[in-house]
Design a protein around this motif. Structure first.
Motif, PDB file in Angstrom:
ATOM      1  N   LEU A  74       1.168   5.870  -8.744  1.00 39.87           N
ATOM      2  CA  LEU A  74       0.115   5.374  -9.640  1.00 39.87           C
ATOM      3  C   LEU A  74       0.704   4.776 -10.907  1.00 39.87           C
ATOM      4  N   ILE A 115       0.879  -1.171   0.000  1.00 42.73           N
ATOM      5  CA  ILE A 115       0.000   0.000   0.000  1.00 42.73           C
ATOM      6  C   ILE A 115       0.918   1.223   0.000  1.00 42.73           C
ATOM      7  N   ILE A 152       0.941  -2.966  -6.259  1.00 41.18           N
ATOM      8  CA  ILE A 152       0.904  -1.692  -5.543  1.00 41.18           C
ATOM      9  C   ILE A 152      -0.470  -1.065  -5.725  1.00 41.18           C
ATOM     10  N   ALA A 153      -1.041  -0.566  -4.644  1.00 43.22           N
ATOM     11  CA  ALA A 153      -2.224   0.282  -4.764  1.00 43.22           C
ATOM     12  C   ALA A 153      -2.001   1.480  -3.871  1.00 43.22           C
ATOM     13  N   VAL A 154      -2.669   2.566  -4.183  1.00 38.97           N
ATOM     14  CA  VAL A 154      -2.307   3.870  -3.653  1.00 38.97           C
ATOM     15  C   VAL A 154      -3.488   4.481  -2.901  1.00 38.97           C
ATOM     16  N   VAL A 155      -3.192   5.275  -1.882  1.00 39.68           N
ATOM     17  CA  VAL A 155      -4.229   6.048  -1.198  1.00 39.68           C
ATOM     18  C   VAL A 155      -3.913   7.537  -1.332  1.00 39.68           C
TER      19      VAL A 155
END
Lengths: 252, 252, 252, 252, 252, 252, 252, 252
Positions: free
Chosen positions: D224, D202, D231-234
């Protein structure tokens, strides 16, 4: 069963021509019916007319002609009005296969088929546009609003660079119940119009322009920052959205 | 002479209690009066109420308290309703000097003074907001719409992350004539609300959020790109603008 | 030698069917093998499956069909699973020359060839999309996740404008171990879904929309600013990335 | 009645220590209880723990200390865990009035009070950050994840400009079940980390930097567009959001 | 030796009151003088008046009061006109130390000292602004243009929302030789004005507004995309730049 | 009746060759004539020449060839000068049908037909461009300004990377009454030119460049932020707008 | 007369093989020659090699093949090296007409003709790129730097997702005198490389990627915000610019 | 053990004054030493001087004075040169506690302490800036480059609006080995300078300006899009980064 069907049925009950029990059965049956049809790639919202006064409309971009025709077929088959926006000629060919009576409006890039009983709006919706290049969007608004039961008054090419073309029509503008203003470039027309009328103004920015117009962003920002009151804005080139909003207001 | 004055005068003519010639004199005198007052730094638009149904409103940013008080003094002196938006406490102090009866609404950051005969809107305007942080903007809308003669229903903190808080209020929402939806962050609430009602929805994005909310841009874009129909949008944090639009619609 | 090979070898040692010395030789040989193959224009990462559980995937944009086929040939020749994303028909023609058994998924624009022993994910990955226009991206996610050993549940066209289409499927959504939500326009769907489930939600914005959707930026910002918890976001139109993340989670 | 209460009750039924009828009464009573408390300015989502595994969390910006304390009071009164993020000292003073046992974490700018039975996550969540300036965000993530029942491993100041500081910790990183990577400036660290592990990553961009970092936009875009998988994004600076996502995954 | 000095000298030669040889000596001496003075932190452009008709102007941001005073001292010492823009009160205190006769214009945030013989512009420069909040910028333009030798006509608060306030002044506007239009928010005023006059229009966007005005970007884009002809634009809030351009034109 | 007609008529009155009464009749007739012609899709502004010195110009994008030809036909029929900008070959074919004498300027992408009596500008307009790739825009400016009655001096490919190419022409530049500077990429040329001349400089950014030139935004921003005085800017690629502004100034 | 000619001439004077007077004549003649050739649409900078060490290079976008060939003809005719970047096949056809010996580099999209005596750079320039899709830009850099007299070492497809592909080449990288790093997507490679070497690193972002890569903006921002030292950046896709900078350094 | 230590040690071996075995022991000991010190909140990169020629530099934003002092203490304790950039007075107070001999450069906002033997750069680095407002950034570059062993030549306030101030210094500029150009507003100075010299130019955009300078974005874009060759760019206001790059080049 749309709103109009429901009103008739309840009127029959009031009039004594339909037994409450029979009416109840009919309503229950309609309720049992799924509120959407699942085509796998689409879930057609069959209750939208009941909820919002007009059936689901098909946005014609990002879908194949076959997908659009399949969705259209379900809507038409239920006796509802059909509207496909942003439709190219090939989409029309496909839709005609399932709805031979449908009409193609080339300037507006829209397919329509009037079906069912669409309630009339109360007053006139005036659609003004700033320049000839805004016509695609203005006509999308006009075709949409007409199908939704409204009387339209078109006032085209009245941009602020020659403001006498607009001011000479003040009476006409002031007699509208709702005004849609379509403009690209600097998007100044809605501010001027809103300063002249009491009617709510729906501003539709267009992507007309070049360079620092950034595909309609300049017009959009101009409209959002208007110093005039009584303006609300929809997406760039969204003639359909402007007309839907105007029609909801005109049906109040 | 606002719309209401004009209507009374013409009614007297119809009723025979006022001679046409006298009425004509009164109208002509009002017309001879300048349609604005020139203060040098400001030209107060004294005909706005006649043209648009509500007198000029003062945006309280970018002006000194003294300038605001001077403009307010002219409006109040004409017997018109006063509204100053985005007003800090020091502005209120200055305005109170010229309009001792004016009220300060701290949450809404607005100064109001109801004067004259403001026509009532026909139905209820429901104001929904997504979170507690949106209250400043929601209250600016509420105070504005109330001063403009509307009945308000407040429905606060019904954001989509706990959608049952909204769905449980469907009847209340559906009974409104116009809906204002105030939301920051992703701005998704107007889309959900518009899918549930026939009423036109005015969406007001707020600057609530941080990081990639970009001061309300994320919410603004979300609302402009709504997949739901019957939504139009005003500027970020523009509770006043949303309320003005809603009030115009509610007075139709 | 991938993870599965390594586990088998060590199991043989445990079982006594392979001598530790022989096993040691085999592992050392694999380690001596270069961890990549250098083709000049590309360095194929041959250890990626060992390190990350799935071999290198080929992004099919910006490379010639010949380059893609050459890389694919190395992967296929090592007995690994092949995935080419964003592949046009001409790429498929070239790849078929080196991997005749490969399949082309037109809607997903992907080429796959399942080879080797891919471990199964533990639960179901539900893939929801907001509209029919989001199908390309949703299918890219579905094809990717299936090749990586996951069971997929597709739930398409459940956008928030007709939220009953989504709410009626709450049980189905809540039974997924991971949820991928694909949406364009305002990108509101992940917020609503995340409010209903305990499962982690991977949000995939799409470039579906026009005007102020800015090629998916509106949806991306909406998802990054979600008021709901348990959402993380990948790049616009990155169905592959969303599926990879979901698969990693589902294999925990 | 949170998930843990519900599980105990059903276990009692299974064990025969509670009669089905009595259990049914208790569940029905909980269901009858409103799923939120309406404070006027806030609707506290009392069912969120049941739905999502953790009670509603209070974002401490845009609300007055008094509003925050009022909401906190309701959460604490129900015996649920309290978390207020982005809290300044004055908010802590107000919250302490209603929850004297609450703790203030200055570096993380968070208020916590552990209450109720919070299930433990299965593995370790490693939190890596690129530089000392990212500590506020990394600590917000750490405090959040710990309150949600997770074991945390902190690995700080391992930015890519001196990559040996990271590579020397490969074993430690690879032993985590989920990895949170916090980085500002160019945001390259998640790409490098994700290339080394099988665990989901994350990525949390921070607003650390100046000039063309644009308040974290550079880091956000870097994450991104990562060429690494998994991978993921906040949102920018959203340590809380990263930790919530990681905790959901770690509880699977 | 500025242009006016040079013209006098050559006139004396023509008139026979000055010998060519003596005149030649004087010109050569002026040419030998360095075309700038080097203060280390600044190179004061002493030939600018000769080249461009007005001496170097000091932008009062990003410099210390001491630096500004040092530069001002050189300009004043040469007998040239002094203009410091964007000057706060502390800068004025410092400048007064070296130029006791200098005046501070609070609304314009400018310091001026008229010295030397400044040629008069040929006609009137009309400065229109859209609202009272634009006064800082309009006054910066007015003070600048006056110091440069122009006659100014101020027309303030004539925004398009009440367009009669503008239209009533058509004669006044049409009698100007150059028009400067200052506006924030949607920046529509220059388009309307340019449609009414033959004079060139210099548009000055201001940062007045909030939300999607983006610090003047909306107004800037509106002006750049004007559908009217005869408009050119300067930087946001650059009243000085607008006046300089207008003055150059008015001196033709 | 354009300005020139009006002047002649009044001269006849002065000269005694025309009776005041007859002159009055002619003027009144012209005034009664509608100030625009309504074609439905366009309102041709027939009074623009009277108001602004040059008839309405047709922007050739966003309109069909047939629409352009129809508008052109009205302008040509009134004996006015015709200018169509951004015209492709197919537009020229259509226009030639209604105006056989019209000329197509391929480099400038413009159609012109000189008709009527166009007053001459007073001095020379110098058009400088930075590179060969800017020629389309520079030529649009040149063709426009020539049709409007100005003498043009072309100075092409004098970008700042080889500044001697510019400095060698200082005399030529300084002898112009107005300067138009056309430049893409970093857009630095107007700053350097404006530092050398007293004439007003109209800066025209072009979309020449790639990558971070963002379609001309880099050049536009460079020009708006120029440290030189006496520069005003028009839209990206707007050679026409630059020339119109320059021509207005040159006719003062 | 380029630098090398000048050095030979002066060496002959020193050696006594050329009389000072004769040498003086030759230098004076070269100086009298115009420092540019004026083709009307272009001013070929014939002194650039003398000033900057390499003759003018032709950017092949925005010009017609005929214009490019005409400029090339002048450069070739003077015996200078020719480089045309961003050249399509049709440009090559035209250039071949005037320079039959010129070579077309398809991957680099460049035309070259080595002529004259180009001084050799001192060390090796290493060109690293992150992925196969970056090859166009990397090869433009390689072809440029080779023509400018440098020895090139190509290290392709060493992106950070599989960092062992890069780390294994540390010796090779550290033996370069200058390093060019070409990368799209998140643009992280320059940061990692710069952390490993003492050599200056020229970072070249590419437009490789999709969605939120925004045509190379993500990579550009990543490189500008690098936490590593010794990095400077050129425009997106500007392989030529990166190589020119590297060559200047390598010739020091 | 930095590079200089290592060179001395090997020289002693060559000279026979140190036994290879003893040398080997010393090198091995240095290698065994951890390449970083872990302070928990920071991992001080103790090998950076060995790898890159200068020890780790502390960016003084986003860290507390105490954290900065702790890191500084480690660097100073190892006998390395200390540089803290973007340091306010309170940071200097804290650093002085651990490094009493450190100097504070107020204009540059930097703290320095020269320690150890820093190799001298070969030529002069010229630092040019466009205006007095750019001094903070220019001085940060100057202080940095001096500490890194370079001779500096400062040339301030030579912006392009008065280009003679620059041209008069051509010899001085051309005698530099590397040039740093610092400029805000339109950022045109690097293009003009690069056209005059053979030396590589490092361009440093500054945030000097207002309105559409967007905090330095206009200058950054101008520099990235320069039509001149031999320019590379660093982050906005990054005087430190420009100097580091220039110093690396000057040490080649």
């Amino acid at each position: 069963m749309n709103t109009s069907d429901l009103q008739k049925l309840l009127a029959s009950v009031r009039a004594g021509t339909l037994e409450p029990a029979a009416a109840s059965d009919q309503i229950a049956a309609a309720m049992r019916a799924a509120p959407f049809e699942d085509l796998g790639f689409a879930r057609v919202d069959t209750h939208r007319e009941l909820r919002q006064g007009f059936p689901e409309v098909i946005l014609g971009i990002g879908k194949t002609p076959a997908q659009i025709a399949a969705i259209a077929s379900r809507i038409v088959g239920r006796g509802q009005a059909l509207l496909v926006t942003r439709a190219q000629q090939d989409v029309y060919e496909a839709v005609r296969g399932v709805a031979p009576a449908a009409t193609y409006h080339a300037e507006a890039r829209a397919i329509t088929l009037a079906q069912g009983e669409i309630p009339r709006g109360r007053g006139t919706i005036l659609i003004a546009c700033a320049g000839t290049s805004d016509l695609h969007v203005a006509e999308e608004a006009a075709v949409t609003a007409e199908l939704m039961g409204n009387t339209i008054d078109r006032l085209y090419d009245v941009g602020v660079a020659g403001i006498h073309r607009l001011l000479v029509e003040q009476n006409r503008i002031q007699s509208a119940r709702v005004v849609i203003v379509v403009a690209g470039m600097e998007g100044a027309l809605p501010s001027v119009v809103a300063g002249l009328v009491k009617a709510p103004v729906i501003a539709v920015p267009t992507s007309v322009g070049y360079g620092a117009s950034f595909g309609g962003v300049a017009a959009l920002l101009g409209m959002l920052n208007s110093c005039a009151n009584g303006i609300a804005v929809v997406n760039i080139d969204n003639g359909f959205g402007g007309a839907t909003m105007a029609s909801l207001i005109n049906h109040l």
